[in-house]
Design a protein around this motif. Structure first.
Motif, PDB file in Angstrom:
ATOM      1  N   ASP A  24       0.777  -1.282   0.009  1.00 14.79           N
ATOM      2  CA  ASP A  24      -0.080  -0.011   0.064  1.00 14.79           C
ATOM      3  C   ASP A  24       0.992   1.381  -0.061  1.00 14.79           C
ATOM      4  O   ASP A  24       1.995   1.440   0.544  1.00 14.79           O
ATOM      5  CB  ASP A  24      -0.843  -0.033   1.050  1.00 14.79           C
ATOM      6  CG  ASP A  24      -1.938  -0.928   1.354  1.00 14.79           C
ATOM      7  OD1 ASP A  24      -2.024  -1.610   0.296  1.00 14.79           O
ATOM      8  OD2 ASP A  24      -2.675  -1.186   2.419  1.00 14.79           O
ATOM      9  N   GLY A  49      -0.471  -4.557   2.858  1.00 14.03           N
ATOM     10  CA  GLY A  49      -1.817  -4.377   3.064  1.00 14.03           C
ATOM     11  C   GLY A  49      -2.437  -5.454   2.178  1.00 14.03           C
ATOM     12  O   GLY A  49      -1.971  -6.461   1.974  1.00 14.03           O
ATOM     13  N   GLY A  50      -3.492  -5.460   1.768  1.00 16.14           N
ATOM     14  CA  GLY A  50      -4.432  -6.374   0.853  1.00 16.14           C
ATOM     15  C   GLY A  50      -5.321  -6.948   1.934  1.00 16.14           C
ATOM     16  O   GLY A  50      -5.078  -6.884   2.989  1.00 16.14           O
ATOM     17  N   ASN A  54      -4.518  -8.351   5.473  1.00 13.39           N
ATOM     18  CA  ASN A  54      -4.886  -7.465   6.722  1.00 13.39           C
ATOM     19  C   ASN A  54      -5.941  -8.319   7.567  1.00 13.39           C
ATOM     20  O   ASN A  54      -5.616  -8.466   8.772  1.00 13.39           O
ATOM     21  CB  ASN A  54      -5.960  -6.158   6.176  1.00 13.39           C
ATOM     22  CG  ASN A  54      -4.897  -5.488   5.608  1.00 13.39           C
ATOM     23  OD1 ASN A  54      -3.617  -5.288   5.720  1.00 13.39           O
ATOM     24  ND2 ASN A  54      -5.721  -4.372   5.073  1.00 13.39           N
ATOM     25  N   ILE A 108      -3.773   4.624  -1.605  1.00 11.61           N
ATOM     26  CA  ILE A 108      -4.871   5.089  -0.631  1.00 11.61           C
ATOM     27  C   ILE A 108      -4.485   6.249  -0.210  1.00 11.61           C
ATOM     28  O   ILE A 108      -3.448   6.934   0.127  1.00 11.61           O
ATOM     29  CB  ILE A 108      -4.494   4.005   0.675  1.00 11.61           C
ATOM     30  CG1 ILE A 108      -4.675   2.317   0.361  1.00 11.61           C
ATOM     31  CG2 ILE A 108      -5.779   4.302   1.796  1.00 11.61           C
ATOM     32  CD1 ILE A 108      -4.635   1.344   1.288  1.00 11.61           C
ATOM     33  N   VAL A 120      -7.019  -0.194  -6.550  1.00 13.65           N
ATOM     34  CA  VAL A 120      -6.033  -1.515  -6.494  1.00 13.65           C
ATOM     35  C   VAL A 120      -5.629  -2.076  -7.799  1.00 13.65           C
ATOM     36  O   VAL A 120      -6.631  -2.232  -8.502  1.00 13.65           O
ATOM     37  CB  VAL A 120      -6.507  -2.719  -5.455  1.00 13.65           C
ATOM     38  CG1 VAL A 120      -5.972  -3.976  -5.808  1.00 13.65           C
ATOM     39  CG2 VAL A 120      -6.895  -2.361  -4.083  1.00 13.65           C
ATOM     40  N   GLU A 149     -10.988  -9.917  -3.476  1.00 14.24           N
ATOM     41  CA  GLU A 149      -9.536  -9.294  -4.330  1.00 14.24           C
ATOM     42  C   GLU A 149      -9.107 -10.546  -4.911  1.00 14.24           C
ATOM     43  O   GLU A 149      -7.801 -10.307  -5.480  1.00 14.24           O
ATOM     44  CB  GLU A 149      -8.740  -8.467  -3.242  1.00 14.24           C
ATOM     45  CG  GLU A 149      -9.266  -7.191  -2.864  1.00 14.24           C
ATOM     46  CD  GLU A 149      -8.417  -6.234  -2.227  1.00 14.24           C
ATOM     47  OE1 GLU A 149      -8.403  -5.039  -2.295  1.00 14.24           O
ATOM     48  OE2 GLU A 149      -7.042  -6.727  -1.713  1.00 14.24           O
ATOM     49  N   THR A 265      -8.965   3.099   7.524  1.00 15.61           N
ATOM     50  CA  THR A 265      -8.403   2.049   6.441  1.00 15.61           C
ATOM     51  C   THR A 265      -8.445   0.793   6.860  1.00 15.61           C
ATOM     52  O   THR A 265      -7.827   0.768   8.153  1.00 15.61           O
ATOM     53  CB  THR A 265      -7.107   2.514   5.755  1.00 15.61           C
ATOM     54  OG1 THR A 265      -7.427   3.910   5.591  1.00 15.61           O
ATOM     55  CG2 THR A 265      -6.710   1.553   4.427  1.00 15.61           C
ATOM     56  N   GLY A 266      -8.911  -0.361   6.346  1.00 15.80           N
ATOM     57  CA  GLY A 266      -8.682  -1.710   6.956  1.00 15.80           C
ATOM     58  C   GLY A 266      -9.536  -1.914   8.149  1.00 15.80           C
ATOM     59  O   GLY A 266      -9.488  -2.906   8.619  1.00 15.80           O
ATOM     60  N   ASP A 269     -11.399  -4.893   7.655  1.00 18.08           N
ATOM     61  CA  ASP A 269     -10.603  -6.147   7.450  1.00 18.08           C
ATOM     62  C   ASP A 269     -10.388  -6.801   8.970  1.00 18.08           C
ATOM     63  O   ASP A 269     -10.079  -7.660   9.279  1.00 18.08           O
ATOM     64  CB  ASP A 269      -9.120  -5.689   6.807  1.00 18.08           C
ATOM     65  CG  ASP A 269      -9.458  -5.480   5.309  1.00 18.08           C
ATOM     66  OD1 ASP A 269     -10.294  -5.835   4.843  1.00 18.08           O
ATOM     67  OD2 ASP A 269      -8.610  -4.903   4.950  1.00 18.08           O
TER      68      ASP A 269
HETATM   69  O1  RIB Z   1      -9.160  -2.831   3.205  1.00 23.56           O
HETATM   70  C1  RIB Z   1      -7.848  -2.001   2.916  1.00 23.56           C
HETATM   71  C2  RIB Z   1      -6.916  -2.710   1.880  1.00 23.56           C
HETATM   72  O2  RIB Z   1      -7.821  -2.603   0.884  1.00 23.56           O
HETATM   73  C3  RIB Z   1      -5.798  -1.991   1.760  1.00 23.56           C
HETATM   74  O3  RIB Z   1      -4.841  -2.608   2.611  1.00 23.56           O
HETATM   75  C4  RIB Z   1      -5.529  -2.241   0.288  1.00 23.56           C
HETATM   76  O4  RIB Z   1      -4.134  -3.155  -0.094  1.00 23.56           O
HETATM   77  C5  RIB Z   1      -6.820  -2.774  -0.407  1.00 23.56           C
HETATM   78  O5  RIB Z   1      -6.585  -4.331  -0.516  1.00 23.56           O
END
Ligand code: RIB
Length: 330
Positions: A24, A49-50, A54, A108, A120, A149, A265-266, A269
């Motif tokens: 990220d 990230g991802g 996460n 991001i 992404v 994803e 963010t995240g 996740d």
């Molecule tokens: O949900 C946040 C994530 O979304 C980030 O870490 C980014 O890589 C995307 O996958």
């Protein structure tokens, strides 16, 4: 059932996460740019990230043994994307480095309000395959967590194999797949408001209030639904129509203790990862939700995604202090 009980004794990994790994590039900006606008921000931060990574990291920070299956490219971004996962103790033996393809990358923007916008480039994530997971691994796991994803057909094929073994499958459809989800493919759907609207549109579910939409989703997809509501907490709608609501950390008196929201963010996740970990550990769904809400709320009080995810001790201590506020109501 007997088979499952035997497996639990021999278990090594309770949770398998099949999902994306990204690198990220994060820029804090005063506000998110509108189309055509350029916004000057702070210095860029580089973070692992991802959504898959996460979620695996959140589950491991919760204390659950986790294996991540995914892919990186043969470039410096891939190795950096795995750093925090390695430190946290996520089993990465199912992660492949693919030649001739780039690692997943995300750009991001994080606004002063804590909101974010993400784009992404999937790279190696587009080649992740269910065949990478053998039956012996499935037999070692109590739950599977998948997201949007990586290729959906591969994730759903793996889900089918897990469910055949009697394991719990949790899908966080982020982003929501272009094709409608098949009914009966997963046990749990973890969705935010945007994903709920998109899924309902793809299934022809009419506009309506949240509980009604949750019930429609649960009925049409034959699964339990965990619908996150941002500052309003989350709603559990079970397959049989029974429901429970849990408030969010934000908006309760907890706010004063744990600090302000600086970066969301995240957050989803963290919630999905901790919820899946708790379910894999056999914790009842309402308690799993409360733990996940606390973890997700705490993660918004610091910048970063994996870096901001709390460990089990902090989650338990926060929940213990505010248990009376985070009561699920039927
Ligand atoms: O949900 C946040 C994530 O979304 C980030 O870490 C980014 O890589 C995307 O996958």
């Amino acid at each position: 059932m007997r088979r499952r009980a035997q497996i639990v004794d021999e278990e090594v990994f309770m949770l398998l996460v099949f999902g994306s790994i990204n690198f990220d590039i994060v820029i804090r900006v005063p506000h998110l740019p509108v189309p055509g606008e350029t916004v000057l921000g702070h210095e860029a931060a580089h973070e692992p990230g991802g959504k898959g990574a996460n979620q695996a990291h959140a589950a491991r920070r919760f204390g659950t043994p986790v294996r991540l299956v995914g892919a990186i490219g043969a470039d410096p971004f891939g190795a950096r994307a795995l750093q925090r996962l390695t430190t946290a103790g996520v089993d990465l033996s199912g992660v492949r480095e693919l030649a001739g393809v780039a690692s997943g990358l995300a750009c991001i923007s994080v606004a002063a309000s804590g909101e974010n916008a993400i784009a992404v480039a999937p790279g190696a994530n587009a080649q992740v395959a269910s065949a990478w997971v053998d039956d012996a691994t499935i037999a070692q796991c109590r739950a599977l967590l998948i997201q949007g994803e990586v290729p959906l057909a591969e994730a759903l094929e793996l889900a089918r194999r897990f469910r055949r073994q009697g394991s719990v499958v949790i899908l966080n459809p982020a982003p929501v797949p272009r094709h409608p989800l098949p009914p009966g493919a997963v046990d749990w759907l973890v969705v935010n408001q945007t994903e709920t609207a998109q899924l309902c549109a793809s299934l022809g579910i009419p506009e309506g209030e949240r509980l009604a939409r949750g019930r429609h989703l649960a009925k049409d997809l034959q699964c339990n639904v965990l619908m996150t509501l941002g500052a309003e907490g989350a709603l559990l709608v079970r397959r049989d129509g029974r429901q429970a609501h849990c408030p969010a950390l934000a908006g309760t008196a907890v706010d004063a203790d744990v600090g302000q929201v600086v970066d969301t963010t995240g957050a989803g996740d963290t919630l999905a990862g901790v919820f899946a970990a708790a379910i894999a550990e056999g914790i009842a769904d309402e308690q799993a939700l409360r733990l996940a809400i606390v973890a997700s709320g705490l993660s918004c009080r610091e910048y970063g995604t994996q870096a901001a995810q709390p460990g089990r001790a902090k989650i338990d201590a926060t929940l213990a202090g505010w248990e009376s506020l985070l009561v699920c109501t039927e």
